[in-house]
Write a protein that holds these residues in place. Structure first.
Motif, mmCIF file in Angstrom:
data_model
loop_
_atom_site.group_PDB
_atom_site.id
_atom_site.type_symbol
_atom_site.label_atom_id
_atom_site.label_comp_id
_atom_site.label_asym_id
_atom_site.label_seq_id
_atom_site.Cartn_x
_atom_site.Cartn_y
_atom_site.Cartn_z
ATOM 1 N N ASP A 13 13.961 -9.318 -5.098
ATOM 2 C CA ASP A 13 12.813 -10.220 -4.973
ATOM 3 C C ASP A 13 12.286 -10.248 -3.543
ATOM 4 O OD1 ASP A 13 13.129 -10.734 -7.636
ATOM 5 O OD2 ASP A 13 14.133 -12.666 -7.367
ATOM 6 N N SER A 14 13.177 -10.198 -2.558
ATOM 7 C CA SER A 14 12.753 -10.192 -1.154
ATOM 8 C C SER A 14 11.995 -8.918 -0.827
ATOM 9 C CB SER A 14 13.972 -10.338 -0.240
ATOM 10 O OG SER A 14 14.648 -11.560 -0.464
ATOM 11 N N LEU A 15 12.512 -7.783 -1.306
ATOM 12 C CA LEU A 15 11.849 -6.507 -1.040
ATOM 13 C C LEU A 15 10.464 -6.457 -1.669
ATOM 14 C CD1 LEU A 15 14.930 -4.155 -1.565
ATOM 15 C CD2 LEU A 15 13.782 -4.621 0.615
ATOM 16 N N LEU A 16 10.317 -7.037 -2.853
ATOM 17 C CA LEU A 16 9.003 -7.073 -3.503
ATOM 18 C C LEU A 16 8.012 -7.902 -2.699
ATOM 19 C CD1 LEU A 16 10.083 -7.468 -7.245
ATOM 20 C CD2 LEU A 16 8.879 -5.511 -6.237
ATOM 21 N N ILE A 17 8.482 -8.996 -2.121
ATOM 22 C CA ILE A 17 7.613 -9.818 -1.268
ATOM 23 C C ILE A 17 7.217 -9.044 -0.017
ATOM 24 C CG2 ILE A 17 7.548 -11.875 0.190
ATOM 25 C CD1 ILE A 17 9.358 -13.232 -1.920
ATOM 26 N N TRP A 18 8.181 -8.372 0.598
ATOM 27 C CA TRP A 18 7.888 -7.594 1.809
ATOM 28 C C TRP A 18 6.913 -6.459 1.505
ATOM 29 C CZ3 TRP A 18 13.646 -6.895 3.763
ATOM 30 C CH2 TRP A 18 14.150 -8.150 4.094
ATOM 31 N N LEU A 19 7.027 -5.888 0.304
ATOM 32 C CA LEU A 19 6.152 -4.771 -0.069
ATOM 33 C C LEU A 19 4.686 -5.194 -0.066
ATOM 34 C CD1 LEU A 19 6.018 -1.832 -1.089
ATOM 35 C CD2 LEU A 19 6.274 -2.729 -3.416
ATOM 36 N N LYS A 20 4.402 -6.432 -0.437
ATOM 37 C CA LYS A 20 3.027 -6.918 -0.497
ATOM 38 C C LYS A 20 2.375 -6.984 0.877
ATOM 39 C CE LYS A 20 3.751 -9.712 -4.663
ATOM 40 N NZ LYS A 20 3.789 -11.093 -5.219
ATOM 41 N N THR A 21 3.190 -7.131 1.917
ATOM 42 C CA THR A 21 2.632 -7.282 3.268
ATOM 43 C C THR A 21 2.861 -6.057 4.147
ATOM 44 O OG1 THR A 21 4.670 -8.367 4.025
ATOM 45 C CG2 THR A 21 2.924 -9.780 3.164
ATOM 46 N N ARG A 31 5.852 1.125 3.341
ATOM 47 C CA ARG A 31 5.836 0.965 1.886
ATOM 48 C C ARG A 31 6.788 1.950 1.217
ATOM 49 N NH1 ARG A 31 0.336 0.515 3.017
ATOM 50 N NH2 ARG A 31 -0.116 2.603 2.204
ATOM 51 N N ALA A 32 6.803 3.174 1.715
ATOM 52 C CA ALA A 32 7.722 4.164 1.141
ATOM 53 C C ALA A 32 9.171 3.707 1.293
ATOM 54 C CB ALA A 32 7.525 5.520 1.820
ATOM 55 N N LYS A 33 9.525 3.235 2.474
ATOM 56 C CA LYS A 33 10.895 2.779 2.712
ATOM 57 C C LYS A 33 11.268 1.647 1.766
ATOM 58 C CE LYS A 33 13.961 1.165 6.406
ATOM 59 N NZ LYS A 33 14.070 0.869 7.869
ATOM 60 N N LEU A 34 10.349 0.713 1.546
ATOM 61 C CA LEU A 34 10.633 -0.409 0.653
ATOM 62 C C LEU A 34 10.736 0.051 -0.804
ATOM 63 C CD1 LEU A 34 8.290 -3.030 2.320
ATOM 64 C CD2 LEU A 34 10.793 -3.182 2.176
ATOM 65 N N HIS A 35 9.897 0.985 -1.205
ATOM 66 C CA HIS A 35 9.991 1.510 -2.577
ATOM 67 C C HIS A 35 11.333 2.216 -2.787
ATOM 68 C CE1 HIS A 35 6.177 0.555 -4.429
ATOM 69 N NE2 HIS A 35 5.482 1.064 -3.422
ATOM 70 N N TYR A 36 11.796 2.973 -1.790
ATOM 71 C CA TYR A 36 13.091 3.631 -1.922
ATOM 72 C C TYR A 36 14.217 2.604 -2.050
ATOM 73 C CZ TYR A 36 11.364 8.363 -0.953
ATOM 74 O OH TYR A 36 10.731 9.585 -1.034
ATOM 75 N N ARG A 37 14.144 1.530 -1.287
ATOM 76 C CA ARG A 37 15.168 0.494 -1.403
ATOM 77 C C ARG A 37 15.088 -0.221 -2.745
ATOM 78 N NH1 ARG A 37 15.967 -3.197 3.829
ATOM 79 N NH2 ARG A 37 17.922 -3.573 2.697
ATOM 80 N N LEU A 38 13.874 -0.391 -3.261
ATOM 81 C CA LEU A 38 13.719 -1.021 -4.569
ATOM 82 C C LEU A 38 14.220 -0.111 -5.689
ATOM 83 C CD1 LEU A 38 10.306 -2.758 -3.966
ATOM 84 C CD2 LEU A 38 12.353 -3.906 -4.847
ATOM 85 N N TRP A 39 14.116 1.180 -5.495
ATOM 86 C CA TRP A 39 14.722 2.114 -6.455
ATOM 87 C C TRP A 39 16.215 1.827 -6.590
ATOM 88 C CZ3 TRP A 39 18.204 6.129 -4.835
ATOM 89 C CH2 TRP A 39 18.622 6.966 -5.868
ATOM 90 N N GLU A 40 16.871 1.568 -5.477
ATOM 91 C CA GLU A 40 18.293 1.249 -5.512
ATOM 92 C C GLU A 40 18.553 -0.115 -6.139
ATOM 93 O OE1 GLU A 40 19.507 1.460 -1.456
ATOM 94 O OE2 GLU A 40 19.486 3.641 -1.375
ATOM 95 N N MET A 41 17.843 -1.130 -5.661
ATOM 96 C CA MET A 41 18.129 -2.501 -6.081
ATOM 97 C C MET A 41 17.807 -2.734 -7.553
ATOM 98 S SD MET A 41 19.556 -3.771 -3.546
ATOM 99 C CE MET A 41 19.733 -3.339 -1.806
ATOM 100 N N CYS A 42 16.746 -2.123 -8.042
ATOM 101 C CA CYS A 42 16.407 -2.310 -9.448
ATOM 102 C C CYS A 42 17.478 -1.699 -10.349
ATOM 103 C CB CYS A 42 15.037 -1.712 -9.754
ATOM 104 S SG CYS A 42 13.649 -2.679 -9.086
ATOM 105 N N GLN A 43 18.072 -0.609 -9.929
ATOM 106 C CA GLN A 43 19.163 -0.047 -10.726
ATOM 107 C C GLN A 43 20.361 -0.978 -10.743
ATOM 108 O OE1 GLN A 43 19.854 4.425 -10.607
ATOM 109 N NE2 GLN A 43 18.614 4.142 -8.766
ATOM 110 N N VAL A 44 20.691 -1.544 -9.587
ATOM 111 C CA VAL A 44 21.810 -2.479 -9.523
ATOM 112 C C VAL A 44 21.534 -3.696 -10.413
ATOM 113 C CG1 VAL A 44 23.173 -3.965 -8.007
ATOM 114 C CG2 VAL A 44 22.456 -1.713 -7.213
ATOM 115 N N CYS A 45 20.277 -4.074 -10.501
ATOM 116 C CA CYS A 45 19.889 -5.219 -11.336
ATOM 117 C C CYS A 45 19.745 -4.847 -12.814
ATOM 118 C CB CYS A 45 18.573 -5.811 -10.828
ATOM 119 S SG CYS A 45 18.694 -6.599 -9.199
#
Length: 395
Positions: free
Chosen positions: A16-24, A31-45
């Motif tokens: 959820d924090s990464l998604l908020i950061w992605l908006k700004t 944005r690429a760095k945040l999407h890569y981190r979200l690729w990881e976190m969404c799998q964990v979730c």
């Protein structure tokens, strides 16, 4: 990779924090760095579909996943070539190496017309070596072949190249390792509807391209087989592998994992269970001190655990496989025969288990890390280029 410390070790908070950061985020790189981190976190979730959407978005912005920290103090630099997918699609090299190695992960989708651009990107990164880290998967054939071409055309030393990754499919390994004394590879066939040429039962059956035991089942007769294929989708292709009972004299099953680095086997873990279907997570080794003591002996002194014939069989495998870095899961039958379960280039090797419960693991994984680092350093010091056939050529 998967550092949750800043999010109270809660993947949901992290996502959820990464998604908020992605908006700004103000730049494509951010944005690429945040999407890569979200690729990881969404799998964990547990949301793999969302993870893959973030991976696609990241690759469009920057196909290179860059180190979190500046690499000015790193001793070496490596480009790791991955194919799109979940965690299981590629070896998670950042979980093995530390900050002494700067890791640039280039994601290869096999899109036509991108090769020249990606080759130039590799050259500009000036790595000591390029590693093909993807696992064998027929669904990824186009991307793997493109990764091979990009690595070859970069002029940099290539690890796990030469078209060898696709040769370690379950159905091909029995032929690769045939006639090694003291070693058994259960026969494996690819079968599909109408399933009129099945091997003899009992069989271990799984969908082709599945990993980590997904949909794996022991099938003892045709009725059970028909029920299994109906439930999993009878139009698909399956691996049908001869079931070999590798139970030990104490009525327990043992599955050993090693990784080979430049032909040398290094222990990764030992899983012990009262069921043949073992993975480290279901063995619950943390609950059994006596089993952990046995694992420690295996990891610390493999030559003292296995007979000379088992060690000879292990050391005969790398020359047949031809890869610089790969993993092996195996058992040892009561008569001392080494039975091969799987050869894989995308196996996980990490140093994240609790030192309180597994005090012996850290030093063993460190040995693997140092061996891997030494392999990269040899490439850098030798000034190796790679010919069209994938053979290393010293300048």
């Amino acid at each position: 990779m998967l550092d949750l410390a800043e999010f109270s070790n809660d993947p949901l908070i992290a996502r959820d924090s990464l998604l908020i950061w992605l908006k700004t985020a103000s730049t494509a790189g951010e944005r690429a760095k945040l999407h890569y981190r979200l690729w990881e976190m969404c799998q964990v979730c547990g949301d793999e579909a969302a993870a893959l959407r973030h991976l696609d978005a990241a690759m469009l912005l920057d196909p290179v996943q860059r180190p979190d920290k500046p690499d000015g103090e790193a001793r070496r630099r490596i480009v790791v070539l991955n194919v799109p997918g979940s965690f299981q699609a590629n070896a998670p090299i950042p979980m093995l190496l530390d900050d002494n190695t700067a890791i640039y992960t280039m994601w290869i989708a096999g899109v036509p017309g991108k090769r020249e651009e990606l080759v130039e990107t590799v050259k500009k990164l000036r790595p000591d070596a390029v590693l093909l880290a993807m696992g064998e998967d027929t669904r990824q054939t186009t991307a793997i072949l493109e990764a091979e071409a990009i690595a070859r055309d970069s002029g940099v030393a290539v690890l796990n190249g030469g078209g060898r990754i696709m040769r370690v499919a379950r159905s091909m390994v029995p032929e690769l390792l045939a006639d090694i004394p003291g070693l058994l590879v259960p026969s494996c066939s690819v079968v599909c509807a109408p399933f009129d040429r099945l091997p003899a039962f009992p069989l271990l059956v799984r969908p082709v391209s599945s990993h980590a035991g997904n949909s794996l089942a022991r099938i003892d007769d045709r009725t059970a087989f028909d029920r299994y294929t109906h439930e999993t989708g009878a139009s698909g292709y399956y691996y049908a592998t001869q079931f070999v009972d590798y139970i030990s004299k104490d009525d327990l099953y043992r599955k050993y994992r090693v990784v080979f680095v430049e032909g040398v086997p290094y222990p990764v873990h030992l899983a012990i269970h009262n069921d043949w279907a073992i993975w480290y997570y279901n063995a619950k080794m943390e609950l059994f001190p006596e089993r952990r003591a046995e694992e420690a002996r295996f990891m610390q002194a493999i030559t003292e655990v296995f007979s000379p014939s088992v060690m000879e069989a292990l050391y005969a495998i790398p020359a047949r496989i031809g890869l610089d870095y790969f993993g092996l899961d195996f058992g040892v039958m009561q008569d001392g025969t080494l039975v091969v379960f799987e050869i894989e280039t995308a196996m996980i090797v990490h140093d994240r288990d609790s030192d309180d419960i597994f005090p012996y693991k850290s030093a063993c994984i460190t040995r693997i890390r140092h061996a891997f680092e030494g392999m990269i350093d040899k490439c850098a010091h030798a000034g190796i280029a790679v010919g069209k056939d994938g053979v290393h050529i010293t300048n």
